[in-house]
Enzyme design. Structure first.
Site, PDB file in Angstrom:
ATOM      1  N   HIS A 158       0.847  -1.210   0.000  1.00 27.49           N
ATOM      2  CA  HIS A 158       0.000   0.000   0.000  1.00 27.49           C
ATOM      3  C   HIS A 158       0.875   1.249   0.000  1.00 27.49           C
ATOM      4  CE1 HIS A 158      -3.168  -2.731   1.381  1.00 27.49           C
ATOM      5  NE2 HIS A 158      -4.044  -1.743   1.288  1.00 27.49           N
ATOM      6  N   ASN A 190       8.261  -3.840   4.053  1.00 28.22           N
ATOM      7  CA  ASN A 190       6.837  -3.474   4.108  1.00 28.22           C
ATOM      8  C   ASN A 190       6.199  -3.871   5.440  1.00 28.22           C
ATOM      9  OD1 ASN A 190       4.237  -2.648   3.132  1.00 28.22           O
ATOM     10  ND2 ASN A 190       3.772  -4.791   2.661  1.00 28.22           N
TER      11      ASN A 190
END
Ligand SMILES: *[C@@H]1O[C@H](CO)[C@@H](O)[C@H](O)[C@H]1NC(C)=O
Length: 347
Positions: A158, A190
């Protein structure tokens, strides 16, 4: 060769990469010497702009001609269709994404968070109800696809984090469009350091009534130790290859309206550039801070161009820019509480 080995091969640890490219402390040379493509070198204006070259200057191979049908009109090509480039701008509830059809990544994603938007009261967005989805507003031939990411070894990372959009299920669902995604190293990035940086940005909403965050990928040149030349090298995932894997990511944070002085019109600004790689938890966040102009030069984007210099303050002088390392799985189980942001330095 695994990621670590590649970085090792190039002689750049995770920590050193940002410093290396911006010559932050050790390199005396400016951006022009440090291997950045000069985004500002625009060709001089065409002297013959108004529709065509004077007939006396037109050559047809045999000499000058005066026949009107030989006029040079390059722009007439566009009557057959304008090639672009197009940047697809997607306006969602929590963010606006600007998509790059070449890399199949966003150029950037702009978010807005506030104490209210992050408040647990009435928050009904739950990521368990959201699914990753392709963005059908992008023409099929330019679209990032779920199958490109499948078994690629990279996370669908994201850019606007799901956790910033808990105020409604729709807002949360929108963060799962692939136009908000870039391939990110999962373990160690991440799911670790990058998540801590996102958490840092969220915690700022305790000190500022409004926080704007711009996030996006970068494809930065690296100096080859063997021939000394700079090259941009990146993997492209999918079969056929489709989605480019960024070498770095940036986050620009613009904090408005400090709680202690809500009417202030000064912006607290910080830009960070992180390698898309495993980053150890004990690396200081400030090691990734870069001047705003360095981010502009490497991204080709312009930020805060309408804000006078005296209205831009350094965020990291107002609050302590640091990550808090903890296990995010424990947080979602409610075992650990968010820690307060450290107070601003006293002087
Ligand atoms: C950072 O700390 C977290 C939580 O203890 C751990 O899960 C993670 O593996 C660590 N990251 C690295 C790169 O060591």
């Amino acid at each position: 060769m695994n990621k670590q080995a590649v970085v090792g091969f190039l002689g750049l640890g995770s920590i050193g990469v940002a410093n290396f490219f911006w010559g932050k402390s050790s390199t005396p040379s400016g951006p022009a010497d440090s291997g950045f493509p000069n985004g500002l070198s625009i060709p001089p204006p065409d002297k013959n702009r108004n529709g065509g070259v004077p007939t006396s200057q037109v050559k047809n191979g045999k000499g000058f001609v005066s026949d009107q049908s030989d006029l040079v009109r390059p722009a007439d090509f566009f009557k057959y269709g304008f090639p672009g480039p197009i940047h697809d701008l997607q306006t969602r509830e929590e963010f606006v994404a600007c998509y790059n059809r070449v890399t199949r990544n966003p150029y950037y994603v702009v978010e807005h968070i506030t104490p209210g938007s992050l408040s647990k009261n009435g928050a009904n967005g739950d990521r368990k109800n959201s699914v990753f989805k392709e963005d059908e507003q992008i023409p099929a031939k330019f679209r990032a696809r779920l199958r490109d990411y499948f078994r690629s070894g990279y996370d669908r990372g994201h850019q606007a984090p799901a956790a910033d959009a808990k105020f409604s299920q729709k807002a949360m669902d929108e963060t799962f469009y692939l136009t908000n995604m870039s391939p990110q190293v999962g373990e160690g990035f991440n799911r670790d350091y990058w998540a801590h940086l996102e958490d840092f940005a969220r915690r700022l909403a305790q000190n500022y009534r409004s926080v704007r965050i711009v996030t996006g990928p970068l494809f930065l040149p690296k100096k080859d130790p063997i021939d000394g030349k700079f090259r941009v090298t990146y993997e492209v995932i999918g079969n056929p290859p489709n989605v480019a894997v960024p070498t770095h990511f940036f986050k620009l944070i613009v904090a408005e309206s400090p709680v202690q002085n809500p009417t202030s019109d000064a912006l607290a600004v910080a830009a960070f550039v992180l390698p898309n790689d495993v980053i150890s938890n004990d690396t200081k966040l400030t090691a990734f801070e870069v001047p705003l102009e360095a981010l502009e030069i490497s991204s080709g984007l312009e930020f805060l161009s309408k804000v006078p210099a005296n209205k831009k303050k350094s965020l990291c002088k107002e609050v302590k820019c640091e990550i808090i390392v903890r296990d995010f799985k424990q947080i979602s189980n409610g075992k650990k509480e968010l820690l307060a942001l450290p107070p601003p330095p006293s002087n």
